[in-house]
Scaffold this motif. Structure first.
Motif, PDB file in Angstrom:
ATOM      1  N   ARG A  92       0.766  -1.116  -0.035  1.00 43.97           N
ATOM      2  CA  ARG A  92      -0.198  -0.144   0.076  1.00 43.97           C
ATOM      3  C   ARG A  92       0.897   1.109  -0.021  1.00 43.97           C
ATOM      4  O   ARG A  92       0.872   2.176   1.021  1.00 43.97           O
ATOM      5  N   PRO A  93       1.735   1.553  -1.269  1.00 43.20           N
ATOM      6  CA  PRO A  93       2.472   2.565  -1.092  1.00 43.20           C
ATOM      7  C   PRO A  93       1.824   4.021  -1.031  1.00 43.20           C
ATOM      8  O   PRO A  93       2.572   4.892  -0.653  1.00 43.20           O
ATOM      9  N   GLU A  94       0.717   4.060  -1.629  1.00 44.79           N
ATOM     10  CA  GLU A  94       0.150   5.323  -1.460  1.00 44.79           C
ATOM     11  C   GLU A  94      -0.307   5.786   0.009  1.00 44.79           C
ATOM     12  O   GLU A  94      -0.555   6.938   0.051  1.00 44.79           O
ATOM     13  N   ILE A  95      -0.185   4.903   0.884  1.00 45.82           N
ATOM     14  CA  ILE A  95      -0.404   5.581   2.344  1.00 45.82           C
ATOM     15  C   ILE A  95       0.680   5.979   2.930  1.00 45.82           C
ATOM     16  O   ILE A  95       2.106   5.613   2.847  1.00 45.82           O
ATOM     17  N   LYS A  96       0.816   7.559   3.085  1.00 49.78           N
ATOM     18  CA  LYS A  96       1.999   8.106   3.478  1.00 49.78           C
ATOM     19  C   LYS A  96       2.432   7.692   5.077  1.00 49.78           C
ATOM     20  O   LYS A  96       1.758   7.348   5.680  1.00 49.78           O
ATOM     21  N   LEU A  97       3.753   7.917   5.196  1.00 55.00           N
ATOM     22  CA  LEU A  97       4.175   7.447   6.540  1.00 55.00           C
ATOM     23  C   LEU A  97       5.300   8.858   7.023  1.00 55.00           C
ATOM     24  O   LEU A  97       6.332   8.807   7.259  1.00 55.00           O
ATOM     25  N   PRO A  98       4.637   9.864   7.440  1.00 56.06           N
ATOM     26  CA  PRO A  98       5.481  10.974   7.845  1.00 56.06           C
ATOM     27  C   PRO A  98       6.024  10.644   9.281  1.00 56.06           C
ATOM     28  O   PRO A  98       5.280  10.127  10.219  1.00 56.06           O
ATOM     29  N   LEU A  99       7.107  10.999   9.425  1.00 51.81           N
ATOM     30  CA  LEU A  99       8.043  11.004  10.626  1.00 51.81           C
ATOM     31  C   LEU A  99       7.658  11.684  11.600  1.00 51.81           C
ATOM     32  O   LEU A  99       7.464  13.128  11.580  1.00 51.81           O
ATOM     33  N   GLY A 100       7.288  11.429  12.980  1.00 47.91           N
ATOM     34  CA  GLY A 100       6.716  12.046  13.884  1.00 47.91           C
ATOM     35  C   GLY A 100       7.971  12.778  14.953  1.00 47.91           C
ATOM     36  O   GLY A 100       9.270  12.288  14.605  1.00 47.91           O
ATOM     37  N   SER A 101       7.713  13.337  15.923  1.00 51.47           N
ATOM     38  CA  SER A 101       8.691  13.926  16.782  1.00 51.47           C
ATOM     39  C   SER A 101       9.323  12.785  17.833  1.00 51.47           C
ATOM     40  O   SER A 101       8.603  12.049  18.064  1.00 51.47           O
ATOM     41  N   ASN A 102      10.723  13.054  18.060  1.00 53.30           N
ATOM     42  CA  ASN A 102      11.302  11.992  18.862  1.00 53.30           C
ATOM     43  C   ASN A 102      11.257  12.506  20.256  1.00 53.30           C
ATOM     44  O   ASN A 102      11.343  11.668  21.244  1.00 53.30           O
ATOM     45  N   VAL A 103      10.760  13.549  20.697  1.00 54.54           N
ATOM     46  CA  VAL A 103      10.699  14.289  21.833  1.00 54.54           C
ATOM     47  C   VAL A 103       9.205  14.829  22.429  1.00 54.54           C
ATOM     48  O   VAL A 103       8.621  15.028  21.432  1.00 54.54           O
ATOM     49  N   PRO A 104       9.033  14.713  23.554  1.00 51.10           N
ATOM     50  CA  PRO A 104       7.646  15.365  23.889  1.00 51.10           C
ATOM     51  C   PRO A 104       7.689  16.826  23.957  1.00 51.10           C
ATOM     52  O   PRO A 104       8.728  17.352  23.735  1.00 51.10           O
ATOM     53  N   LEU A 105       6.356  17.430  24.212  1.00 48.64           N
ATOM     54  CA  LEU A 105       6.216  18.727  24.268  1.00 48.64           C
ATOM     55  C   LEU A 105       7.521  19.241  25.349  1.00 48.64           C
ATOM     56  O   LEU A 105       7.283  18.941  26.569  1.00 48.64           O
ATOM     57  N   ALA A 106       7.733  20.478  25.248  1.00 48.17           N
ATOM     58  CA  ALA A 106       8.512  21.038  26.194  1.00 48.17           C
ATOM     59  C   ALA A 106       7.579  21.946  27.026  1.00 48.17           C
ATOM     60  O   ALA A 106       7.980  22.210  28.183  1.00 48.17           O
ATOM     61  N   SER A 107       6.460  22.429  26.466  1.00 48.05           N
ATOM     62  CA  SER A 107       5.672  23.219  27.458  1.00 48.05           C
ATOM     63  C   SER A 107       4.155  23.159  26.919  1.00 48.05           C
ATOM     64  O   SER A 107       4.226  22.526  25.717  1.00 48.05           O
ATOM     65  N   MET A 108       3.378  23.476  27.398  1.00 43.27           N
ATOM     66  CA  MET A 108       1.875  23.444  26.790  1.00 43.27           C
ATOM     67  C   MET A 108       1.633  24.477  25.714  1.00 43.27           C
ATOM     68  O   MET A 108       0.465  24.211  24.983  1.00 43.27           O
ATOM     69  N   THR A 109       2.575  25.243  25.389  1.00 44.68           N
ATOM     70  CA  THR A 109       2.439  26.147  24.412  1.00 44.68           C
ATOM     71  C   THR A 109       3.619  26.151  23.436  1.00 44.68           C
ATOM     72  O   THR A 109       3.528  26.835  22.565  1.00 44.68           O
ATOM     73  N   THR A 110       4.596  25.013  23.637  1.00 39.33           N
ATOM     74  CA  THR A 110       5.550  24.739  22.780  1.00 39.33           C
ATOM     75  C   THR A 110       5.348  23.478  21.891  1.00 39.33           C
ATOM     76  O   THR A 110       5.464  22.436  22.570  1.00 39.33           O
ATOM     77  N   PRO A 111       4.890  23.357  20.715  1.00 40.96           N
ATOM     78  CA  PRO A 111       4.670  22.510  19.873  1.00 40.96           C
ATOM     79  C   PRO A 111       6.418  21.606  19.590  1.00 40.96           C
ATOM     80  O   PRO A 111       7.232  22.269  19.816  1.00 40.96           O
ATOM     81  N   SER A 112       6.212  20.319  19.322  1.00 41.16           N
ATOM     82  CA  SER A 112       7.453  19.867  18.982  1.00 41.16           C
ATOM     83  C   SER A 112       7.077  19.339  17.324  1.00 41.16           C
ATOM     84  O   SER A 112       6.828  18.322  17.097  1.00 41.16           O
ATOM     85  N   PRO A 113       7.395  20.278  16.491  1.00 43.47           N
ATOM     86  CA  PRO A 113       7.141  20.022  15.001  1.00 43.47           C
ATOM     87  C   PRO A 113       7.861  18.950  14.660  1.00 43.47           C
ATOM     88  O   PRO A 113       9.002  18.674  14.700  1.00 43.47           O
ATOM     89  N   SER A 114       7.183  18.483  13.508  1.00 49.78           N
ATOM     90  CA  SER A 114       7.658  17.125  12.903  1.00 49.78           C
ATOM     91  C   SER A 114       7.008  17.142  11.353  1.00 49.78           C
ATOM     92  O   SER A 114       6.148  18.048  11.112  1.00 49.78           O
ATOM     93  N   LYS A 115       7.488  16.300  10.686  1.00 45.76           N
ATOM     94  CA  LYS A 115       6.726  15.837   9.278  1.00 45.76           C
ATOM     95  C   LYS A 115       5.371  15.395   9.586  1.00 45.76           C
ATOM     96  O   LYS A 115       4.311  15.680   9.109  1.00 45.76           O
ATOM     97  N   ALA A 116       5.242  14.751  10.618  1.00 47.38           N
ATOM     98  CA  ALA A 116       3.851  14.220  11.116  1.00 47.38           C
ATOM     99  C   ALA A 116       2.767  15.377  11.439  1.00 47.38           C
ATOM    100  O   ALA A 116       1.832  15.251  10.883  1.00 47.38           O
ATOM    101  N   SER A 117       3.323  16.298  12.218  1.00 42.32           N
ATOM    102  CA  SER A 117       2.371  17.338  12.584  1.00 42.32           C
ATOM    103  C   SER A 117       1.966  18.151  11.269  1.00 42.32           C
ATOM    104  O   SER A 117       1.080  18.741  11.150  1.00 42.32           O
ATOM    105  N   LYS A 118       3.042  18.356  10.495  1.00 37.90           N
ATOM    106  CA  LYS A 118       2.716  19.274   9.222  1.00 37.90           C
ATOM    107  C   LYS A 118       1.725  18.425   8.307  1.00 37.90           C
ATOM    108  O   LYS A 118       0.994  19.090   7.724  1.00 37.90           O
ATOM    109  N   PHE A 119       1.925  17.152   8.319  1.00 41.57           N
ATOM    110  CA  PHE A 119       0.803  16.390   7.600  1.00 41.57           C
ATOM    111  C   PHE A 119      -0.453  16.266   8.031  1.00 41.57           C
ATOM    112  O   PHE A 119      -1.343  16.575   7.250  1.00 41.57           O
TER     113      PHE A 119
END
Length: 307
Positions: A92-119
């Motif tokens: 099923r190559p059409e299903i995308k597999l974006p990589l997520g963040s390797n670390v948790p949030l630093a604060s409740m207002t600070t995201p941990s951006p990644s290809k996954a969050s952008k997707f």
């Protein structure tokens, strides 16, 4: 009633039935966020979801699980590797597999951006006015919480389905000292505190009742090749570090499968509107308080036998 009125009534009834049937058949637009390398049930849940006609599975994002005693320095990459293996084997190559963040949030207002969050953000904005993007979280909440913090305008476009918490129905009390929740407690609170976010949770308390037996796994999957042998091998080789009970691994709780089955077959689970934990913003969320374990397992094997 005149013949003319009967004709109009019949026509309106036909339109209503047709609209309902179309709504029932419309696939769920879905992204699954999974800490696949953490356990065994994630693999079973993904395999259950990938060829399910009720889903329009847009992607599988990888999640971190840094609190595991078996964790490496890059748990998200481990999850990513297994996701890629599953998609390759199931062709099923059409299903995308974006990589997520390797670390948790630093604060409740600070995201941990990644290809996954952008997707997640990208796909949420592709939803039409009458649609929602369902996000299934089978591990830490980092990627989904990050997407919301990065772009709050997606809140009305998404519905979050989370596997986490221990919960006591009678008193409506939550225990966040649960593995998924513990891998990013701040991200959990971001989701609970986001007032307009549609949020449903399959609790560990409820999902723990869906248990598969090894003898059934071997009978249904062993020696049948492809993804089926991968599932058997994962069961056989994974080190179940959190308990010394059942050392021969004759049984396994299919936590994540319970949530997937509940989305496919809502009639197999009871979802109850309840208030959020006392320490969080007061609002109503959906909590799965019961499930039909026999029906869920039957549906699982019916689907796997088609693969």
């Amino acid at each position: 009633m005149t013949n003319y009125m009967k004709t109009i009534y019949t026509f309106i009834l036909f339109l209503l039935i047709s609209a309902f049937a179309e709504a029932q058949q419309k696939p769920i637009h879905l992204i699954i966020d999974a800490d696949t390398a953490n356990e065994v049930d994630d693999l079973f849940a993904l395999v259950r979801a990938i060829d399910e006609p009720a889903f329009n599975l847009l992607g599988i994002t990888s999640a971190q699980f840094h609190t595991s005693p078996q964790a490496t320095e890059n748990t998200v990459s481990e999850s990513q590797q297994i996701n890629e293996q599953i998609i390759k084997v199931m062709n099923r190559p059409e299903i995308k597999l974006p990589l997520g963040s390797n670390v948790p949030l630093a604060s409740m207002t600070t995201p941990s951006p990644s290809k996954a969050s952008k997707f997640i953000i990208e796909k949420a904005h592709e939803m039409k006015d009458n649609e929602k993007l369902d996000l299934v979280i089978l591990g830490s909440c980092t990627n989904v919480a990050s997407a919301i913090l990065e772009d709050p305008s997606i809140i009305s476009k998404i519905r979050v389905n989370y596997l986490g918490f221990w919960h006591t129905v009678k008193t409506n009390t939550y225990n966040k000292k649960e593995f998924n929740s513990g891998n990013d407690p701040l991200a959990v609170d971001v989701l609970l505190n986001t007032v307009d976010l549609e949020f449903n949770v399959m609790t560990a308390t409820t999902s723990q009742h869906l248990v598969f037996k090894k003898k059934t796994i071997d009978k249904q999957l062993k020696g049948k090749g492809g993804i089926k042998d991968i599932l058997v091998n994962r069961w056989d080789t994974y080190n179940r570090w959190w308990t010394k009970k059942d050392p021969k691994k004759k049984e396994w709780v299919m936590w994540d499968v319970a949530l997937i089955e509940a989305l496919i077959n809502p009639e197999y689970a009871t979802i109850t509107p309840l208030e959020t934990p006392k320490e969080n913003t007061k609002r109503t969320i959906g909590v799965y308080t019961d499930l039909d374990k026999k029906a869920m397992e039957k549906a699982f094997w019916k689907h796997l036998n088609k693969l």
